[in-house]
Design an enzyme around this catalytic site. Structure first.
Site, mmCIF file in Angstrom:
data_model
loop_
_atom_site.group_PDB
_atom_site.id
_atom_site.type_symbol
_atom_site.label_atom_id
_atom_site.label_comp_id
_atom_site.label_asym_id
_atom_site.label_seq_id
_atom_site.Cartn_x
_atom_site.Cartn_y
_atom_site.Cartn_z
ATOM 1 N N ASP A 105 0.810 -1.216 0.000
ATOM 2 C CA ASP A 105 0.000 0.000 0.000
ATOM 3 C C ASP A 105 0.847 1.273 0.000
ATOM 4 O O ASP A 105 2.077 1.223 0.180
ATOM 5 C CB ASP A 105 -0.959 -0.009 1.209
ATOM 6 C CG ASP A 105 -0.282 -0.463 2.507
ATOM 7 O OD1 ASP A 105 0.961 -0.435 2.578
ATOM 8 O OD2 ASP A 105 -0.994 -0.842 3.442
ATOM 9 N N GLU A 119 -9.615 -1.712 5.356
ATOM 10 C CA GLU A 119 -10.292 -1.403 6.610
ATOM 11 C C GLU A 119 -11.522 -2.286 6.804
ATOM 12 O O GLU A 119 -12.007 -2.899 5.835
ATOM 13 C CB GLU A 119 -10.712 0.071 6.594
ATOM 14 C CG GLU A 119 -9.554 1.047 6.526
ATOM 15 C CD GLU A 119 -8.826 1.205 7.858
ATOM 16 O OE1 GLU A 119 -8.688 0.214 8.610
ATOM 17 O OE2 GLU A 119 -8.383 2.328 8.155
ATOM 18 N N HIS A 131 -7.259 -4.702 10.143
ATOM 19 C CA HIS A 131 -6.983 -4.472 8.712
ATOM 20 C C HIS A 131 -5.664 -5.103 8.291
ATOM 21 O O HIS A 131 -4.730 -5.210 9.072
ATOM 22 C CB HIS A 131 -7.069 -2.985 8.346
ATOM 23 C CG HIS A 131 -5.952 -2.105 8.790
ATOM 24 N ND1 HIS A 131 -6.122 -1.046 9.640
ATOM 25 C CD2 HIS A 131 -4.632 -2.103 8.470
ATOM 26 C CE1 HIS A 131 -4.965 -0.439 9.825
ATOM 27 N NE2 HIS A 131 -4.043 -1.062 9.136
ATOM 28 N N ASP A 163 -7.667 -2.783 14.241
ATOM 29 C CA ASP A 163 -9.047 -3.113 13.846
ATOM 30 C C ASP A 163 -9.100 -4.327 12.923
ATOM 31 O O ASP A 163 -10.123 -4.609 12.313
ATOM 32 C CB ASP A 163 -9.701 -1.900 13.162
ATOM 33 C CG ASP A 163 -8.907 -1.425 11.942
ATOM 34 O OD1 ASP A 163 -7.893 -2.076 11.573
ATOM 35 O OD2 ASP A 163 -9.292 -0.395 11.354
HETATM 36 N N1 LIG Z 1 -0.814 -0.200 6.120
HETATM 37 C C1 LIG Z 1 -0.148 -0.581 7.313
HETATM 38 C C2 LIG Z 1 -0.386 -2.045 7.583
HETATM 39 O O1 LIG Z 1 0.198 -2.819 6.548
HETATM 40 C C3 LIG Z 1 0.188 -2.420 8.936
HETATM 41 O O2 LIG Z 1 0.051 -3.783 9.162
HETATM 42 C C4 LIG Z 1 -0.508 -1.634 10.017
HETATM 43 C C5 LIG Z 1 0.008 -1.944 11.413
HETATM 44 O O3 LIG Z 1 1.087 -1.120 11.698
HETATM 45 P P1 LIG Z 1 2.134 -1.362 12.850
HETATM 46 O O4 LIG Z 1 2.983 -2.485 12.404
HETATM 47 O O5 LIG Z 1 2.906 -0.072 12.907
HETATM 48 O O6 LIG Z 1 1.368 -1.646 14.073
HETATM 49 O O7 LIG Z 1 -0.260 -0.256 9.763
HETATM 50 C C6 LIG Z 1 -0.563 0.277 8.502
HETATM 51 O O8 LIG Z 1 -1.887 0.577 8.522
#
Ligand SMILES: N[C@@H]1[C@@H](O)[C@H](O)[C@@H](COP(=O)(O)O)O[C@@H]1O
Length: 256
Positions: A63, A139, A134, A132
């Site tokens: 992404d 989402e 995702h 959440d």
């Molecule tokens: N797009 C990314 C996800 O790919 C990731 O898994 C999520 C969790 O992030 P973190 O690893 O910082 O908790 O954050 C973002 O939203």
């Protein structure tokens, strides 16, 4: 779904690093799906220290934020360059991330899907998980059959990611993300989750119903998924002891 619980994030990360190293050795032209966020940071650190040969590999990131230039420190382009790409011998033309500045987003998304197909599909997709549930930036209520497209972030995700931008107001509302259908096409999905704040999302993803309210729960229908968790992220799982026993007593003939 294989659920591997390790005492620390480092130990869980080492398993993912070994899987990727093994894949690159076995298949030098492997196609890797990559993730951003704080969770895979240790993985990229371990991988760069392993001095692997990435010269034949291709990568696709999950992404990118819409409207954030690739050289801006909050972009995922920048994140990947800093934490992985500038440390390994990947060919620049085989590195792919969605273009957050694309003037025509739908055609950029279609092209991304076509590029994944042309590369032969993703062999191993690294995933984190949002609080959440995702995956990528899919989402809650994302279609479980979705393909790469533009999505609107929820207030919860914008709050969670505010730490990278300085304030919640600066977090973009829109992103381009591989869809859940795109992720499900990967031949192996490896999801990393660390810390207590991921515990509920993990329990719902692994043991709850398959629902668009927890997009990671779609992975229950994937033929080859590995969850790599530290103890706090695993703390709300009901079948913890079963997962532990199964991993510790895994027959030698079963691949990691
Ligand atoms: N797009 C990314 C996800 O790919 C990731 O898994 C999520 C969790 O992030 P973190 O690893 O910082 O908790 O954050 C973002 O939203």
């Amino acid at each position: 779904m294989e659920i591997i619980i390790q005492p620390t994030a480092e130990a869980a990360t080492s398993i993912a690093a070994r899987m990727i190293a093994g894949l690159l050795e076995e298949k030098p032209a492997a196609v890797l799906g990559l993730a951003t966020g704080s969770t895979p940071l240790k993985l990229y650190g371990q991988l760069t220290r392993m001095e692997l040969d990435w010269s034949g590999a291709t990568t696709f990131n999950l992404d990118e934020y819409v409207g954030v230039p690739p050289d801006h420190p909050t972009s995922y382009h920048h994140f990947m360059r800093e934490h992985l790409f500038r440390h390994v011998n990947l060919a620049p033309e085989r590195i792919h991330l969605p273009d957050g500045l694309a003037p025509d987003i739908p055609s950029c998304c279609r092209r991304y899907e076509a590029e994944i197909r042309a590369a032969g599909g993703i062999d191993l997709q690294v995933l984190g998980i949002g609080t959440d549930g995702h995956i990528g930036f899919n989402e809650p209520t994302s279609s479980l059959a979705s393909r790469t497209r533009i999505k609107t972030l929820t207030p919860q995700t914008r709050r969670d990611n505010a730490r990278f931008f300085g304030s919640e107001e600066q977090v973009p509302h829109h992103v381009i993300t591989m869809g859940i259908g795109t992720i499900m096409d990967a031949r192996h999905c490896v999801l990393l989750a660390f810390g207590e704040k991921k515990a509920r999302a993990i329990a719902q993803a692994a043991e709850g119903p398959i629902t668009a309210m927890n997009p990671a729960s779609a992975l229950q229908q994937h033929p080859r998924v590995t969850f790599l968790l530290d103890e706090p992220a695993a703390s709300e799982l009901k079948l913890k002891d079963y997962y532990r026993w199964a991993y510790e007593n895994k027959p030698a003939w079963q691949a990691i």
